[in-house]
Design an enzyme around this catalytic site. Sequence first.
Site, PDB file in Angstrom:
ATOM      1  N   LYS A  35      -7.303  25.777  -2.641  1.00 25.62           N
ATOM      2  CA  LYS A  35      -7.493  27.222  -2.454  1.00 25.62           C
ATOM      3  C   LYS A  35      -6.490  27.792  -1.442  1.00 25.62           C
ATOM      4  O   LYS A  35      -5.832  28.782  -1.710  1.00 25.62           O
ATOM      5  CB  LYS A  35      -8.919  27.517  -1.950  1.00 25.62           C
ATOM      6  CG  LYS A  35     -10.000  27.217  -2.958  1.00 25.62           C
ATOM      7  CD  LYS A  35     -11.367  27.616  -2.428  1.00 25.62           C
ATOM      8  CE  LYS A  35     -11.778  26.865  -1.182  1.00 25.62           C
ATOM      9  NZ  LYS A  35     -11.896  25.409  -1.369  1.00 25.62           N
ATOM     10  N   THR A  36      -6.420  27.139  -0.318  1.00 20.02           N
ATOM     11  CA  THR A  36      -5.494  27.624   0.706  1.00 20.02           C
ATOM     12  C   THR A  36      -4.061  27.502   0.190  1.00 20.02           C
ATOM     13  O   THR A  36      -3.235  28.378   0.397  1.00 20.02           O
ATOM     14  CB  THR A  36      -5.675  26.811   2.008  1.00 20.02           C
ATOM     15  OG1 THR A  36      -7.038  26.912   2.403  1.00 20.02           O
ATOM     16  CG2 THR A  36      -4.799  27.336   3.114  1.00 20.02           C
ATOM     17  N   ASP A 220      -8.674  34.007   3.131  1.00 21.34           N
ATOM     18  CA  ASP A 220      -9.095  32.612   2.934  1.00 21.34           C
ATOM     19  C   ASP A 220     -10.536  32.463   3.453  1.00 21.34           C
ATOM     20  O   ASP A 220     -10.993  33.277   4.255  1.00 21.34           O
ATOM     21  CB  ASP A 220      -8.158  31.687   3.733  1.00 21.34           C
ATOM     22  CG  ASP A 220      -8.227  30.232   3.260  1.00 21.34           C
ATOM     23  OD1 ASP A 220      -8.991  29.947   2.315  1.00 21.34           O
ATOM     24  OD2 ASP A 220      -7.497  29.384   3.829  1.00 21.34           O
ATOM     25  N   GLU A 221     -11.245  31.450   3.010  1.00 19.27           N
ATOM     26  CA  GLU A 221     -12.616  31.174   3.488  1.00 19.27           C
ATOM     27  C   GLU A 221     -13.501  32.419   3.356  1.00 19.27           C
ATOM     28  O   GLU A 221     -14.238  32.779   4.276  1.00 19.27           O
ATOM     29  CB  GLU A 221     -12.586  30.714   4.962  1.00 19.27           C
ATOM     30  CG  GLU A 221     -11.679  29.535   5.246  1.00 19.27           C
ATOM     31  CD  GLU A 221     -12.298  28.189   4.912  1.00 19.27           C
ATOM     32  OE1 GLU A 221     -13.440  28.166   4.412  1.00 19.27           O
ATOM     33  OE2 GLU A 221     -11.627  27.160   5.116  1.00 19.27           O
ATOM     34  N   GLN A 251     -19.358  25.883   1.259  1.00 12.48           N
ATOM     35  CA  GLN A 251     -18.844  25.710   2.618  1.00 12.48           C
ATOM     36  C   GLN A 251     -19.177  26.899   3.505  1.00 12.48           C
ATOM     37  O   GLN A 251     -18.499  27.144   4.500  1.00 12.48           O
ATOM     38  CB  GLN A 251     -17.336  25.493   2.585  1.00 12.48           C
ATOM     39  CG  GLN A 251     -16.958  24.183   1.923  1.00 12.48           C
ATOM     40  CD  GLN A 251     -15.463  23.919   2.031  1.00 12.48           C
ATOM     41  OE1 GLN A 251     -14.956  23.654   3.111  1.00 12.48           O
ATOM     42  NE2 GLN A 251     -14.762  23.993   0.915  1.00 12.48           N
ATOM     43  N   ARG A 604     -13.471  16.690   4.848  1.00 15.40           N
ATOM     44  CA  ARG A 604     -12.242  16.753   5.656  1.00 15.40           C
ATOM     45  C   ARG A 604     -11.453  15.462   5.525  1.00 15.40           C
ATOM     46  O   ARG A 604     -10.282  15.394   5.842  1.00 15.40           O
ATOM     47  CB  ARG A 604     -12.546  16.973   7.156  1.00 15.40           C
ATOM     48  CG  ARG A 604     -13.239  18.267   7.541  1.00 15.40           C
ATOM     49  CD  ARG A 604     -12.593  19.474   6.950  1.00 15.40           C
ATOM     50  NE  ARG A 604     -13.287  19.851   5.732  1.00 15.40           N
ATOM     51  CZ  ARG A 604     -12.784  20.684   4.819  1.00 15.40           C
ATOM     52  NH1 ARG A 604     -11.593  21.202   4.966  1.00 15.40           N
ATOM     53  NH2 ARG A 604     -13.459  20.990   3.729  1.00 15.40           N
TER      54      ARG A 604
HETATM   55  P1  ATP Z   1     -10.904  23.623   1.742  1.00 15.41           P
HETATM   56  O1  ATP Z   1     -12.009  24.075   0.864  1.00 15.41           O
HETATM   57  O2  ATP Z   1     -11.284  22.415   2.513  1.00 15.41           O
HETATM   58  O3  ATP Z   1     -10.331  24.712   2.553  1.00 15.41           O
HETATM   59  P2  ATP Z   1      -8.748  23.956  -0.126  1.00 15.41           P
HETATM   60  O4  ATP Z   1      -9.357  24.223  -1.416  1.00 15.41           O
HETATM   61  O5  ATP Z   1      -8.225  25.099   0.643  1.00 15.41           O
HETATM   62  O6  ATP Z   1      -9.743  23.102   0.755  1.00 15.41           O
HETATM   63  P3  ATP Z   1      -6.130  22.864   0.272  1.00 15.41           P
HETATM   64  O7  ATP Z   1      -6.234  22.623   1.717  1.00 15.41           O
HETATM   65  O8  ATP Z   1      -5.333  24.015  -0.194  1.00 15.41           O
HETATM   66  O9  ATP Z   1      -7.585  22.909  -0.372  1.00 15.41           O
HETATM   67  O10 ATP Z   1      -5.586  21.567  -0.465  1.00 15.41           O
HETATM   68  C1  ATP Z   1      -6.119  20.292  -0.193  1.00 15.41           C
HETATM   69  C2  ATP Z   1      -5.037  19.241  -0.218  1.00 15.41           C
HETATM   70  O11 ATP Z   1      -4.613  19.017  -1.543  1.00 15.41           O
HETATM   71  C3  ATP Z   1      -3.806  19.655   0.552  1.00 15.41           C
HETATM   72  O12 ATP Z   1      -3.279  18.522   1.194  1.00 15.41           O
HETATM   73  C4  ATP Z   1      -2.881  20.140  -0.518  1.00 15.41           C
HETATM   74  O13 ATP Z   1      -1.529  20.026  -0.138  1.00 15.41           O
HETATM   75  C5  ATP Z   1      -3.219  19.209  -1.678  1.00 15.41           C
HETATM   76  N1  ATP Z   1      -2.963  19.791  -3.007  1.00 15.41           N
HETATM   77  C6  ATP Z   1      -3.497  20.908  -3.508  1.00 15.41           C
HETATM   78  N2  ATP Z   1      -3.051  21.143  -4.755  1.00 15.41           N
HETATM   79  C7  ATP Z   1      -2.217  20.124  -5.073  1.00 15.41           C
HETATM   80  C8  ATP Z   1      -1.425  19.784  -6.213  1.00 15.41           C
HETATM   81  N3  ATP Z   1      -1.416  20.532  -7.301  1.00 15.41           N
HETATM   82  N4  ATP Z   1      -0.692  18.659  -6.147  1.00 15.41           N
HETATM   83  C9  ATP Z   1      -0.685  17.897  -5.043  1.00 15.41           C
HETATM   84  N5  ATP Z   1      -1.413  18.156  -3.942  1.00 15.41           N
HETATM   85  C10 ATP Z   1      -2.157  19.263  -3.938  1.00 15.41           C
HETATM   86 MG    MG Z   2      -8.729  25.873   2.530  1.00 12.77          MG
END
Ligand code: ATP
Ligand code: MG
Length: 729
Positions: A35-36, A220-221, A251, A604
């Site tokens: 997402k981020t 975000d969030e 979350q 995490r």
């Molecule tokens: P949270 O809910 O904990 O905030 P999130 O959904 O924001 O998580 P991110 O932090 O954006 O998730 O991504 C999680 C991890 O996965 C990061 O290390 C990111 O670089 C990696 N990632 C995300 N998408 C891909 C992809 N398509 N290929 C490789 N790595 C990825």
């Molecule tokens: Mg995130």
Amino acid sequence: MNPTHLTADLNETQLAVVTAPTGPILVLAGAGSGKTRVLVHRVAWLISHEGVSPHAVLAVTFTNKAAGEMRGRIESLLGGPSGTLWIGTFHGLAHRLLRLHWREAGLPQTFQILDSDDQLRVVKKVVRAMELDETRWSPKELVYFINAQKDEGRRPKMLADEGDQTRQVMIKVYAAYEEACRRAGVVDFAELLLRSFELWRDQPDLLAHYQHRFGHVLVDEFQDTNAIQYQWVRLLAGPKSIPFVVGDDDQSIYGWRGARVENIHKYQRDFPGTTVFRLEQNYRSTATILNAANTLIANNSGRMGKTLWTDGARGEPIRLYAAFNERDEADFVITQIREWIRQGGKREECGILYRSNAQSRVLEEALLVARIPYRVYGGQRFFERAEIKDALAYLRLVSSRIDDASFERVVNLPTRGIGAKTLETVRDYARAQGCALWQASAATIAGGTLGPKGAQSLHGFLTLIERLAKETSGMPLHEQVDKVIHLSGLIDHYRKEKGERGEARVENLEELVSAANGYSPEEGSDLAPLESFLAHAVLESGEGQANEWEDSVQMMTLHSAKGLEFPLVFLCGLEDGLFPHQRSVNDIGGLEEERRLAYVGVTRAMRRLYISYAEQRRLHGIDQFGMPSRFIAEIPAELIEEVRPRVQVSRPLYSSRSGDTSGSRDTRKIEEPSHSSGLRLGQRVRHKKFGDGVILRLDGQGQGAQVEVNFERLGRKVLMLAYANLEPI
Ligand code: ATP
Ligand code: MG
């Protein structure tokens, strides 16, 4: 810029989100699904492909750390500085806005931010001034009430007492508190948001300007926005700009502070035509960790429902450690970190997470002894330490004389013979005249209403501040700070404090000079360096421990871990009562929020996860004997491997009662939490005469075996195990 550079490493759905045609977008997806990442890429995409100016983008993140990382990621994607892009936390952005438009917002130019400690102090003062009984009108609860109202956007005059006398008093306190803040030129955290919201709401021209400027608002969030934050976004987005929000209902962990997960539904209603995207692949964690998280959160009801899978490796099992006490737990953590580093890992890859701030101290001590650099986010942070706050109070007075909270804090620190009576006269005067304590001091000195000694000492204080202001004006920031901590007498004051504590305080004060030296104001800020530094001190979770560039272990509460990831994670203190927190165990809503917090914690971890609990824990000076957290039992057993405790207990403890005195000593380590004798450390037992208690120690063997039990009524007792007839309960 090369488009493949921007869109490489995005899966199909992520790519669709990043490149979606402009229009309101909601990304609803589980932890670690990117997402981020898509939010960051979206910004870069808008700028590089849609011709959007960075000037037109406002992005809201959850922590200052996340904001910094996001800026870095955007800059590296764009291959250059992101310049005029606005990025930060809600509070940070609101603060920025108020600094720019202090006049329109009805604030003094030098307004200061009240942190939660200061806020409590001000409310206490108000309660006293209103002659309310503090035992009945708890200042803490009043603070909670005030913040809750502000988070909902309600001013005192908008509140009806509903014929309820208690409520009536609370509203009065709220109004008096507002007045005190106005007089002192201070705003608390909730006020930052509310005030900037009102600024936009009441100044249509200003709002139109920002709506026009920020064509793109990204959040975000989103699941943890409260009512006022939501209104803030909604107002800004208006008809002109396009909001883009990402979040995960699982979350949502700030319900207790007014966050509203329903904002996700509201968003879809308020912005018709919203495209909803779901990301289902998790890229962060091993299958084992993800599996544990999914099973755990499945115990919650009323979820929006999401799928989350990974094609990553199964990975290592989750390791569970039953520590004897909190020190043993800390030692265990240290051992594992050492092992990680020995295997070539970095310290910054290790995250130590805990439910309650107070848990950090023991862990910190163990890290210090082991000489492992660490940093603590949030909590008792550098800028919150007493001596630092003293120094900041002087600096704030130098910057703004009307800051009453700062005045109160240091007027007689170090002691300069200003008695309670003198201060009371000054306060009375300030109250009667509706002016700041500073003006009241000058007036009461001039008017001869103070005793000669009090007047003289108080005059000395006023002169000191004026002198500091004069002599430091125009100096580089760190020299200003240095001068203030010396001339104010703070350094000498703390040097006199005996032992290590005083020494540490002096060191901290000196550290403040280095912090000022290393500080550079935010780009484009036109605040004087001192004002900017003071705002930074309150807003930033101070990171005073290890140097910024030093590889260090990361410590934080579960609440502030949101959005982050670490290859190695420790979840410490998984005991019922601590986590889930005692407050929440009897309330289903509260328990589910705690479970979401556990879900945040587990997710995490990227590669390795340790969970630990202590059978005995001293917290806030009280010994507690907790049962392992129910959340541990909610993780499938096959994903968990128990680590053997190092405590050694001789085997035939219970059997000696049945006449087996062979004494065959079995010193194998305990493998399962419960000893084959039926007794184990931390176990609750019943004694015919002494009642219920918990086993602290098991010693010796055969007829000589002893057991130490902490009885609820009688405290600790050592008993002969063979005769104690303890009954497990
Ligand atoms: P949270 O809910 O904990 O905030 P999130 O959904 O924001 O998580 P991110 O932090 O954006 O998730 O991504 C999680 C991890 O996965 C990061 O290390 C990111 O670089 C990696 N990632 C995300 N998408 C891909 C992809 N398509 N290929 C490789 N790595 C990825
Ligand atoms: Mg995130």
